[in-house]
Write an enzyme that holds these catalytic residues in place. Structure first.
Site: not given
Ligand code: NAP
Length: 326
Positions: A137, A140-141
């Site tokens: 992701c 997300c990261d």
């Protein structure tokens, strides 16, 4: 075989499922969440979460899951730490849901939030370094890879779109694809080829993720599938986008899905079975965020609450029914 009678069964316990359960239990509807193998779903394995509103300092996946779990429990949600192995939706409400341990749950309404899983490479080091350099992701990261060297695995729309996003953070983004031709749309290809931070390694697969003593990714081993040459390269992040698999197999032949297996819903989150709604990544191939899943879970729960309210006079009083055999 014990039969447990309840008003609502939520299948899945990611942000969609836990939010749906919060809403239905707070509406005084007896709600059972069948969690699946991992309470919290994909977000439970996300190390840091900085983009869920309400946490200016950020939070962790496990902390967010625990807060959501406890909040729904406060209003009466019950949890069953098991996976659904069988459902009977075809005979209409009340619906029958069976778990791996043989328990049966009979509910007037079902909220399906069973999610989808990013496909894995299944190579050494991949599982070990998830959350420490291996990610599925970018939204997300990506932020944790500012100024770092990143590789992206895959040649589809997801890989190219996420590679573009990762150029906001990384010093370099190298896309590793197993063929010499991309599957992604021409429009995305054009943008990616024009981006100076992005390079390509063709006809190549990643065979191992390597890590250092600090527990984070330090490199990869890759193999050229045409020449057989194996080489090792230092990298900080490995983002894998090789497709997703919706977990809809257990509903085969009962819930209508598209060709890829995603459950089809209408704008009110209703599936083809009256009384069964679906929310989160089991239908959403586009956004795949914890917050969009939570919003979906809320909306699906509101549809369920309305639907049950309309049938209030027909609903039988709840009582545990012990049933031998079946
Ligand atoms: P996808 O289209 O199935 O592409 C998966 C990619 O990963 C392919 O290039 C495939 O290689 C590669 N791959 C699969 N298994 C692999 C393995 N074991 N090792 C190495 N490489 C592997 O998946 P996706 O990119 O996630 O897209 C899914 C759907 O969402 C598509 O319909 C896509 O159009 C859509 N989507 C659209 C957008 C957009 O419109 N902006 C963005 C994201 C996704 P091969 O090419 O050799 O098979």
């Amino acid at each position: 075989m014990k039969v447990n009678r309840t008003r609502v069964v939520v299948i899945g316990s990611g942000p969609a499922g836990l939010t749906a359960a919060l809403y239905t239990s707070r509406a005084q509807l007896e709600t059972v969440v069948i969690t699946g193998p991992q309470l919290g779903g994909q977000i439970a394995t996300t190390h840091e979460v900085e983009n869920f509103p309400g946490f200016p300092e950020g939070t962790t996946g496990p902390d967010l899951v625990e807060a959501m779990r406890a909040q729904a429990e406060k209003f009466g949600t019950q949890y069953v730490y098991d996976s659904v192995t069988n459902v009977d939706f075809e005979h209409g409400t009340p619906f029958r849901v069976e778990t791996g341990s043989g328990e049966v749950y009979v509910a007037d309404a079902v909220i399906v939030t069973i999610g989808a899983n990013p496909r894995k490479l299944n190579i050494p080091g991949e599982a070990e370094y998830v959350g420490h350099g291996v990610s599925y992701c970018a939204t997300c990261d990506g932020f944790f890879f500012r100024g770092k060297d990143i590789v992206v695995v895959g040649g589809g729309d997801s890989a190219l779109q996420e590679a573009l996003f990762l150029t906001k953070f990384g010093r370099s983004v190298r896309i590793i694809h197993r063929r010499d031709e991309l599957r992604a749309s021409v429009a995305l290809q054009t943008r990616v080829f024009a981006n100076e931070k992005i390079s390509f390694t063709w006809d190549t697969v990643v065979e191992e993720v390597k890590g250092g003593p600090n527990g984070s990714v330090t490199g990869i081993v890759q193999r050229n599938v045409k020449t057989g040459e194996i080489t090792e390269h230092p990298v900080d992040g490995v983002f894998i986008f090789i497709g997703y698999d919706p977990n809809s197999g257990v509903f085969n032949g009962q819930l209508a899905t598209d060709a890829a297996g995603y459950v089809i819903i209408d704008p009110l989150y209703r599936t083809n079975i009256e009384g069964v709604v679906a929310a989160g990544e089991i239908h959403d191939q586009t956004f795949r965020q914890a917050i969009t899943a939570a919003g979906d879970g809320c909306a699906a729960a509101l549809t369920t609450i309305d639907w049950l309210q309309d049938r209030e006079d027909e609903l039988e009083p709840l009582e545990a029914i012990a049933e031998a055999g079946d």
